[in-house]
Design a protein around this motif. Structure first.
Motif, PDB file in Angstrom:
ATOM      1  N   GLN A 123       0.838  -1.207   0.000  1.00  0.00           N
ATOM      2  CA  GLN A 123       0.000   0.000   0.000  1.00  0.00           C
ATOM      3  C   GLN A 123       0.871   1.254   0.000  1.00  0.00           C
ATOM      4  O   GLN A 123       0.581   2.224  -0.709  1.00  0.00           O
TER       5      GLN A 123
ATOM      6  N   LEU B 136      -2.059  -0.807  -4.865  1.00  0.00           N
ATOM      7  CA  LEU B 136      -3.266  -1.012  -4.065  1.00  0.00           C
ATOM      8  C   LEU B 136      -3.939  -2.354  -4.342  1.00  0.00           C
ATOM      9  O   LEU B 136      -4.433  -3.007  -3.415  1.00  0.00           O
TER      10      LEU B 136
ATOM     11  N   ALA C  18      -2.004  -4.929  -2.590  1.00  0.00           N
ATOM     12  CA  ALA C  18      -2.207  -4.784  -1.148  1.00  0.00           C
ATOM     13  C   ALA C  18      -3.539  -5.406  -0.736  1.00  0.00           C
ATOM     14  O   ALA C  18      -3.624  -6.104   0.292  1.00  0.00           O
TER      15      ALA C  18
ATOM     16  N   VAL D 265      -7.158   0.695   2.541  1.00  0.00           N
ATOM     17  CA  VAL D 265      -6.775   0.633   1.126  1.00  0.00           C
ATOM     18  C   VAL D 265      -8.012   0.735   0.233  1.00  0.00           C
ATOM     19  O   VAL D 265      -7.963   1.348  -0.851  1.00  0.00           O
TER      20      VAL D 265
END
Length: 230
Positions: free
Chosen positions: A138, A143, A146, A170
């Motif tokens: 992140q 993203l 993540a 996130v």
């Protein structure tokens, strides 16, 4: 015959003494680790140094010294010590996990990801390591990756408040507000007094236009230890 019995007895005594020595070292290592987690770093360090006096290649003692260095903000020393422990014993996922933590605090995110990935390769059932990996991904702006790491952490351990909060963070960053709201509510269901979960839920609700509920939840920010009034 008597010599053979004496030899067998001596061999048995040797094995018993060796086993006792191993058990004693393990007990000392556990004590050192417990002391380090309690913040009694000086006592923990003394025990590790005693162990290393007799066994300079004790990887766990070196690893605990690395943890202590990390705890007191000496990240370069922590990295050096944990890497040394890994050179001695490369089969321990905790070594790579804590190396990842130290590298992350140094801003060495690529190396941190590599360390966590190695830890996962050794221990793919660790929710903690997947969560830590998600945090670094992140921070790198990756993203989607993540999210996958947090989802894996929650698959392994669905009762982890921290992973739900990170997952919500996130998702909020991606603009997936409804999903982030759901993640924070899951965190609150597990830990109703989590100020961070309530605060972050409030932010997502406000961003989604739910102002009454949002401000009510966001008021929890005053209870967050890291909150600084502007």
């Amino acid at each position: 015959m008597k010599k053979r019995r004496d030899s067998e007895r001596n061999q048995q005594n040797f094995h018993q003494q060796s086993l006792k020595a191993i058990v004693d070292v393990e007990a000392k290592l556990q004590q050192a680790f417990s002391l380090s987690q309690e913040g009694k770093t000086q006592q923990a360090e003394q025990i590790c140094q005693q162990i290393l006096t007799d066994d300079p290649q004790n990887a766990e003692a070196i690893h605990i010294l690395g943890i202590i260095a990390y705890q007191v903000g000496k990240n370069e020393i922590a990295i050096s010590l944990i890497k040394r422990a890994i050179e001695i014993d490369s089969r321990q996922p905790a070594f790579y996990n804590n190396l990842g933590n130290s590298l992350r605090d140094q801003g060495k995110l690529v190396e941190s990801v590599q360390a966590y990935s190695k830890a996962i390769q050794i221990q793919p059932s660790s929710a903690e390591i997947y969560n830590n990996l998600g945090v670094v991904l992140q921070e790198q702006g990756k993203l989607k990756e993540a999210i996958q790491a947090y989802e894996k952490a929650l698959e392994i351990r669905p009762d982890c408040t921290g992973s739900y909060i990170n997952f919500g963070n996130v998702l909020q960053e991606q603009g997936e507000l409804e999903k982030s709201i759901q993640a924070y509510r899951e965190a609150i269901q597990i830990q109703p007094d989590s100020a961070e979960a309530h605060k972050n839920l409030g932010m997502s609700l406000l961003l989604a236009g739910s102002f009454n509920d949002g401000w009510e939840q966001f008021a929890w920010r005053w209870k967050c230890q890291d909150f600084i009034a502007g």
